[in-house]
Design a protein around this motif. Structure first.
Motif, PDB file in Angstrom:
ATOM      1  N   PRO A 351     -32.064 -11.447 -40.639  1.00 27.00           N
ATOM      2  CA  PRO A 351     -32.673 -11.289 -39.393  1.00 27.00           C
ATOM      3  C   PRO A 351     -34.040 -11.193 -39.504  1.00 27.00           C
ATOM      4  CG  PRO A 351     -30.952 -10.170 -40.031  1.00 27.00           C
ATOM      5  CD  PRO A 351     -31.253 -10.570 -41.258  1.00 27.00           C
ATOM      6  N   ARG A 352     -35.127 -10.900 -40.801  1.00 30.48           N
ATOM      7  CA  ARG A 352     -36.292 -11.681 -41.364  1.00 30.48           C
ATOM      8  C   ARG A 352     -37.122 -13.169 -41.125  1.00 30.48           C
ATOM      9  NH1 ARG A 352     -35.076  -7.505 -44.591  1.00 30.48           N
ATOM     10  NH2 ARG A 352     -36.377  -5.729 -44.986  1.00 30.48           N
ATOM     11  N   ASP A 353     -35.568 -13.976 -41.117  1.00 28.23           N
ATOM     12  CA  ASP A 353     -36.064 -15.109 -41.671  1.00 28.23           C
ATOM     13  C   ASP A 353     -36.328 -15.697 -39.524  1.00 28.23           C
ATOM     14  OD1 ASP A 353     -36.826 -15.642 -44.309  1.00 28.23           O
ATOM     15  OD2 ASP A 353     -34.369 -15.872 -45.116  1.00 28.23           O
ATOM     16  N   LEU A 354     -34.836 -15.224 -39.329  1.00 30.90           N
ATOM     17  CA  LEU A 354     -34.816 -15.646 -37.430  1.00 30.90           C
ATOM     18  C   LEU A 354     -35.712 -15.164 -36.873  1.00 30.90           C
ATOM     19  CD1 LEU A 354     -31.014 -14.534 -37.573  1.00 30.90           C
ATOM     20  CD2 LEU A 354     -32.038 -16.883 -37.797  1.00 30.90           C
ATOM     21  N   PHE A 355     -36.403 -13.651 -37.387  1.00 30.00           N
ATOM     22  CA  PHE A 355     -37.718 -13.379 -36.555  1.00 30.00           C
ATOM     23  C   PHE A 355     -39.004 -14.023 -36.183  1.00 30.00           C
ATOM     24  CE2 PHE A 355     -40.805 -10.059 -35.647  1.00 30.00           C
ATOM     25  CZ  PHE A 355     -40.774  -9.973 -34.918  1.00 30.00           C
ATOM     26  N   GLY A 356     -38.705 -14.428 -37.824  1.00 30.41           N
ATOM     27  CA  GLY A 356     -40.169 -15.109 -38.090  1.00 30.41           C
ATOM     28  C   GLY A 356     -40.172 -16.865 -38.241  1.00 30.41           C
ATOM     29  N   SER A 361     -42.252 -20.346 -33.133  1.00 33.09           N
ATOM     30  CA  SER A 361     -41.727 -21.129 -32.402  1.00 33.09           C
ATOM     31  C   SER A 361     -42.807 -20.683 -31.376  1.00 33.09           C
ATOM     32  CB  SER A 361     -40.509 -21.066 -32.000  1.00 33.09           C
ATOM     33  OG  SER A 361     -40.415 -19.583 -31.844  1.00 33.09           O
ATOM     34  N   ARG A 362     -43.118 -19.297 -30.623  1.00 38.31           N
ATOM     35  CA  ARG A 362     -44.009 -18.785 -30.286  1.00 38.31           C
ATOM     36  C   ARG A 362     -46.110 -18.866 -30.726  1.00 38.31           C
ATOM     37  NH1 ARG A 362     -41.596 -18.550 -25.304  1.00 38.31           N
ATOM     38  NH2 ARG A 362     -43.033 -16.695 -24.766  1.00 38.31           N
ATOM     39  N   GLY A 363     -46.093 -19.123 -31.805  1.00 34.54           N
ATOM     40  CA  GLY A 363     -47.363 -19.030 -31.740  1.00 34.54           C
ATOM     41  C   GLY A 363     -48.176 -18.357 -32.621  1.00 34.54           C
ATOM     42  N   HIS A 364     -47.121 -17.460 -33.267  1.00 36.12           N
ATOM     43  CA  HIS A 364     -47.596 -15.860 -33.318  1.00 36.12           C
ATOM     44  C   HIS A 364     -47.792 -15.677 -34.873  1.00 36.12           C
ATOM     45  CE1 HIS A 364     -47.812 -12.420 -32.891  1.00 36.12           C
ATOM     46  NE2 HIS A 364     -47.827 -11.718 -31.207  1.00 36.12           N
ATOM     47  N   ALA A 365     -48.457 -16.421 -35.355  1.00 36.97           N
ATOM     48  CA  ALA A 365     -48.244 -15.822 -36.649  1.00 36.97           C
ATOM     49  C   ALA A 365     -49.397 -14.958 -37.339  1.00 36.97           C
ATOM     50  CB  ALA A 365     -48.768 -17.125 -37.683  1.00 36.97           C
ATOM     51  N   ASP A 366     -48.801 -14.126 -36.894  1.00 33.29           N
ATOM     52  CA  ASP A 366     -49.141 -12.418 -37.194  1.00 33.29           C
ATOM     53  C   ASP A 366     -48.112 -11.983 -38.062  1.00 33.29           C
ATOM     54  OD1 ASP A 366     -50.778  -9.750 -37.111  1.00 33.29           O
ATOM     55  OD2 ASP A 366     -50.851 -10.054 -34.990  1.00 33.29           O
ATOM     56  N   ASP A 367     -49.122 -11.852 -39.355  1.00 34.14           N
ATOM     57  CA  ASP A 367     -48.765 -10.601 -40.761  1.00 34.14           C
ATOM     58  C   ASP A 367     -48.588  -9.404 -39.782  1.00 34.14           C
ATOM     59  OD1 ASP A 367     -47.866 -13.036 -42.594  1.00 34.14           O
ATOM     60  OD2 ASP A 367     -50.329 -12.563 -43.619  1.00 34.14           O
ATOM     61  N   VAL A 369     -47.181  -8.250 -36.886  1.00 32.98           N
ATOM     62  CA  VAL A 369     -45.458  -7.997 -36.942  1.00 32.98           C
ATOM     63  C   VAL A 369     -44.899  -7.973 -37.482  1.00 32.98           C
ATOM     64  CG1 VAL A 369     -44.568  -8.980 -34.659  1.00 32.98           C
ATOM     65  CG2 VAL A 369     -47.937  -9.509 -34.803  1.00 32.98           C
ATOM     66  N   ARG A 370     -44.603  -8.680 -38.320  1.00 35.02           N
ATOM     67  CA  ARG A 370     -43.457  -9.303 -39.541  1.00 35.02           C
ATOM     68  C   ARG A 370     -43.781  -8.188 -39.774  1.00 35.02           C
ATOM     69  NH1 ARG A 370     -42.886 -15.380 -40.005  1.00 35.02           N
ATOM     70  NH2 ARG A 370     -44.157 -16.363 -39.051  1.00 35.02           N
ATOM     71  N   ASN A 371     -44.044  -7.461 -40.821  1.00 32.97           N
ATOM     72  CA  ASN A 371     -44.397  -6.406 -41.567  1.00 32.97           C
ATOM     73  C   ASN A 371     -43.479  -5.012 -40.250  1.00 32.97           C
ATOM     74  OD1 ASN A 371     -45.633  -7.320 -44.051  1.00 32.97           O
ATOM     75  ND2 ASN A 371     -47.913  -7.234 -43.367  1.00 32.97           N
ATOM     76  N   LEU A 372     -44.213  -4.546 -39.491  1.00 34.18           N
ATOM     77  CA  LEU A 372     -43.437  -3.722 -38.911  1.00 34.18           C
ATOM     78  C   LEU A 372     -42.436  -4.022 -38.143  1.00 34.18           C
ATOM     79  CD1 LEU A 372     -44.007  -1.745 -36.427  1.00 34.18           C
ATOM     80  CD2 LEU A 372     -44.560  -3.077 -35.041  1.00 34.18           C
ATOM     81  N   PHE A 373     -41.909  -5.418 -37.966  1.00 35.15           N
ATOM     82  CA  PHE A 373     -40.280  -5.722 -38.459  1.00 35.15           C
ATOM     83  C   PHE A 373     -40.125  -5.720 -39.207  1.00 35.15           C
ATOM     84  CE2 PHE A 373     -36.721  -8.796 -37.920  1.00 35.15           C
ATOM     85  CZ  PHE A 373     -36.112  -8.398 -37.321  1.00 35.15           C
ATOM     86  N   ASN A 374     -40.457  -5.718 -40.349  1.00 37.61           N
ATOM     87  CA  ASN A 374     -39.592  -5.341 -41.399  1.00 37.61           C
ATOM     88  C   ASN A 374     -39.558  -4.178 -41.425  1.00 37.61           C
ATOM     89  OD1 ASN A 374     -39.159  -7.984 -42.204  1.00 37.61           O
ATOM     90  ND2 ASN A 374     -41.158  -8.403 -43.112  1.00 37.61           N
ATOM     91  N   GLN A 375     -40.138  -3.312 -41.241  1.00 34.05           N
ATOM     92  CA  GLN A 375     -39.751  -2.304 -41.843  1.00 34.05           C
ATOM     93  C   GLN A 375     -39.408  -1.351 -40.683  1.00 34.05           C
ATOM     94  OE1 GLN A 375     -43.981   0.364 -40.658  1.00 34.05           O
ATOM     95  NE2 GLN A 375     -44.666  -1.458 -42.040  1.00 34.05           N
TER      96      GLN A 375
END
Length: 382
Positions: A351-356, A361-367, A369-375
């Motif tokens: 899921p982490r890779d798919l969310f990344g 794809s949305r131009g939303h390269a924000d670490d 947000v990624r970290n929050l998803f991982n938590q």
């Protein structure tokens, strides 16, 4: 005689969480002042007094006081229910309205005479108003018929029903010494939408041809569409528009009321008097640097920010523009970012890779947000 035509007050409207009560107080006060200055014989309010079928006590107080104040200018007042109004609730106010000298018609009644209102100006000019509140397609066309009809047939059946109803109500529009008027809350074929109306009741399924109005009508005062305009027809057919732009789709409209001068022997002359008391609505675009140079302290703002999406961007914009009610990443940027989206292979990927992949794809390269998803993922898996 002189008529002041207004409609679509939408009292109780909340825009992106922002109450418009203070604006409505000021706007309706200005409408009353226009009535005092113009001294119309008749005021017509063509529906959508409220924004919701369950108005608050404060909204009810504001509407009833405005109607009373308009009557207090010396004008006769006729008001009808719109699709946003609760017709039965408006009809429940009729004892108050009758006592206040206001002809209030909330919903369509079985008795035709209930929708015919006669009056006379101080100068002796006789007039008659056919007052037709909003009539939904489901009410006009029985459910069993709608199930049996195609969409096109249902549209035509609705228009036919409205045409017969209007013909019945206006069958005595042949008196040569009387001004004949119609007020209704509906969509007429050929009219331009105001930009922000809810489409559920403005689509063509609810549109009727202007030919339902008799040629002997001196003026048709419509509500429902929020843009002031004349619609081609066999007689003068006009929308007054809303005196307050109710959402950002209407920011180009000019809020106004219509002043109509007409006699039994002369054609209606219509002019629009602007209503300026409401807060303007503006849409602005730019980077944070460009937005920081905007100086528009008196408007409610919709902001399209030209920045890469990231956590906290909304807060940064609102710090620069405290009156920003809506903040979005500019759709043009998102469209460019998704012109050639990369299709992710799901099988065997986390899921982490798919969310990344989705963020990329949305131009939303924000670490962040990624970290929050991982938590969140860890808590779910935990």
């Amino acid at each position: 005689m002189k008529i002041l035509h207004t409609s679509d007050w939408h009292v109780g409207k909340v825009l992106k969480g922002q109450s418009r009560v203070r604006e409505h107080v000021d706007v309706l006060a200005q409408v009353v002042e226009i009535a005092r200055a113009e001294r119309p014989d008749l005021v017509i309010v063509a529906g959508d007094l409220y924004d919701t079928a369950a108005p608050t006590p404060d909204a009810t107080k504001l509407v009833t006081r405005a109607l009373s104040a308009l009557r207090g200018t010396g004008a006769q007042v006729v008001a009808i229910g719109g699709n946003h109004d609760n017709g039965a609730a408006l009809d429940a106010l009729r004892p108050w309205a009758d006592a206040a000298g206001v002809a209030l018609r909330g919903s369509v009644r079985d008795t035709a005479a209930d929708h015919i209102i006669d009056g006379e100006t101080a100068g002796g000019e006789r007039w008659r108003v056919v007052a037709l509140p909003f009539l939904s397609q489901r009410y006009a066309v029985r459910a069993v018929e709608m199930y049996d009809l195609t969409a096109a047939e249902a549209v035509q059946t609705y228009a036919d029903h409205l045409g017969r109803l209007m013909g019945r109500l206006a069958e005595d529009f042949d008196a040569p010494d009387r001004v004949h008027l119609i007020t209704a809350h509906l969509t007429v074929v050929g009219a331009r939408t105001g930009g922000g109306e809810r489409e559920a009741h403005t689509v063509m399924g609810y549109a009727v041809p202007a030919t339902i109005f008799p040629t002997s009508t001196h003026y048709v005062a419509l509500g429902h569409l929020h843009r002031a305009q004349q619609v081609p027809g066999p007689c003068p057919v006009h929308y007054s528009g809303s005196p307050l732009a109710v959402d950002f789709g209407e920011e180009e409209n000019v809020p106004s009321v219509s002043i109509v001068e007409v006699t039994a022997q002369t054609a209606a002359r219509v002019r629009h008097v602007p209503v300026t008391a409401g807060t303007p609505l503006r849409t602005v675009r730019g980077t944070l640097e460009e937005l920081g140079r905007i100086d528009d302290p008196d408007a409610w703002l919709r902001v399209y920010v030209r920045e890469t999406p990231r956590a906290g961007l909304r807060e940064e914009v609102q710090e620069l523009l405290p009156r920003a009610l809506e903040v979005r990443v500019d759709p043009e940027m998102l469209a460019a970012a998704t012109t050639a989206p990369r299709t992710a292979q799901r099988a065997g990927r986390s899921p982490r890779d798919l969310f990344g992949d989705y963020l990329d794809s949305r131009g939303h390269a924000d670490d962040d947000v990624r970290n929050l998803f991982n938590q969140l993922l860890e808590e779910v898996d935990g």
